[in-house]
Design a protein around this motif. Structure first.
Motif, PDB file in Angstrom:
ATOM      1  N   SER A  31       0.680  -1.107  -0.007  1.00  0.00           N
ATOM      2  CA  SER A  31       0.121   0.044  -0.012  1.00  0.00           C
ATOM      3  C   SER A  31       0.725   1.287   0.064  1.00  0.00           C
ATOM      4  O   SER A  31       2.151   1.145   0.226  1.00  0.00           O
ATOM      5  N   TYR A  39      -5.099  -4.414   1.467  1.00  0.00           N
ATOM      6  CA  TYR A  39      -5.543  -5.654   0.857  1.00  0.00           C
ATOM      7  C   TYR A  39      -5.104  -6.824   1.197  1.00  0.00           C
ATOM      8  O   TYR A  39      -3.662  -6.679   1.341  1.00  0.00           O
ATOM      9  N   ASP A  61      -9.468 -12.732  -1.603  1.00  0.00           N
ATOM     10  CA  ASP A  61      -8.587 -11.646  -2.135  1.00  0.00           C
ATOM     11  C   ASP A  61      -9.342 -10.546  -2.021  1.00  0.00           C
ATOM     12  O   ASP A  61     -10.115 -10.397  -2.950  1.00  0.00           O
ATOM     13  N   SER A  62      -9.155  -9.608  -0.828  1.00  0.00           N
ATOM     14  CA  SER A  62      -9.883  -8.535  -0.784  1.00  0.00           C
ATOM     15  C   SER A  62      -9.700  -7.471  -1.860  1.00  0.00           C
ATOM     16  O   SER A  62     -10.484  -6.397  -2.056  1.00  0.00           O
ATOM     17  N   ARG A  63      -8.700  -7.716  -2.793  1.00  0.00           N
ATOM     18  CA  ARG A  63      -8.482  -6.673  -3.947  1.00  0.00           C
ATOM     19  C   ARG A  63      -9.272  -7.223  -5.108  1.00  0.00           C
ATOM     20  O   ARG A  63      -9.394  -6.408  -6.161  1.00  0.00           O
ATOM     21  N   SER A  69     -13.922 -13.745  -5.334  1.00  0.00           N
ATOM     22  CA  SER A  69     -12.811 -13.116  -4.687  1.00  0.00           C
ATOM     23  C   SER A  69     -12.893 -13.753  -3.131  1.00  0.00           C
ATOM     24  O   SER A  69     -11.839 -13.754  -2.351  1.00  0.00           O
TER      25      SER A  69
END
Length: 212
Positions: A31, A39, A61-63, A69
């Motif tokens: 980040s 993320y 996968d929060s991105r 996801s």
């Protein structure tokens, strides 16, 4: 006040208590000041037993912004083409009341089964014997009775983080809405997958013309 355990920590406890091995990873994406939100990419895999026939696996996968996801379920290898992609789910009220959807879904020809399910995906050479088998249909419906969020699919997800399944075709019983972390629910999923594998292990994809 004691900090609540994360999902991975709870699954590590589950593996320890049931004497199973666990493979897991939790990594943060880089980040910066322009994008301060952190993320994470997480995954867990736990073989059902030492024979490593069935695997419980979770991914997040929060991105990612697509429908995959996050997912959680049980998986086992199967002898069909890697190009095969099949996904069946429980039919819900919107499927029954929609008057405008004209898409033709795959049907097995067994009315008692077809009336309760929808094949969201069916990319295969032909009618796969796996899904017209009466015992397998019964197990699929049993899975949906256990949790309506579940899907039964072939090659619908990327589970290459499970070394034993990397590059192989597989069947999955899974949800793309959350992680299973309750031990009794995970054991039920293991049992469903083992029963399904026992019924499908001797079946191979037939070279038939596609029918709808």
């Amino acid at each position: 006040m004691e900090k609540e355990k994360s999902s991975i920590e709870k699954l590590k406890d589950f593996a320890l208590k049931t004497h199973r091995k666990i493979n897991f990873s939790e990594k943060a994406y880089p980040s910066n000041a322009l994008h301060p939100v952190t993320y994470h990419r997480r995954f867990v895999s736990i073989p059902g037993n030492d024979y490593k026939r069935v695997f419980f696996a979770c991914f997040g996968d929060s991105r990612r912004l697509d429908n995959f996801s996050i997912y959680s379920g049980v998986f086992f290898p199967i002898d069909v083409s890697r190009e095969t992609k099949i996904c069946v789910r429980k039919k819900h009220i919107f499927d029954k009341i929609s008057l405008f959807v004209k898409k033709k879904y795959y049907k097995t020809g067994v009315d008692s089964f077809d009336s309760q399910v929808v094949f969201d995906e069916f990319t295969a050479i032909g009618i796969n014997k796996i899904f017209i088998n009466a015992k397998i249909q019964k197990l699929i419906l049993k899975a949906f009775d256990f949790d309506v969020r579940l899907r039964v699919g072939i090659n619908m997800l990327n589970i290459d983080f499970v070394p034993e399944l990397k590059g192989k075709s597989y069947v999955g019983i899974y949800t793309t809405q959350d992680w299973f972390i309750n031990s009794s629910e995970i054991e039920i999923l293991y049992d469903l997958a083992e029963q399904l594998q026992n019924q499908s292990v001797f079946m191979k994809e037939p070279d038939l013309i596609e029918q709808f």
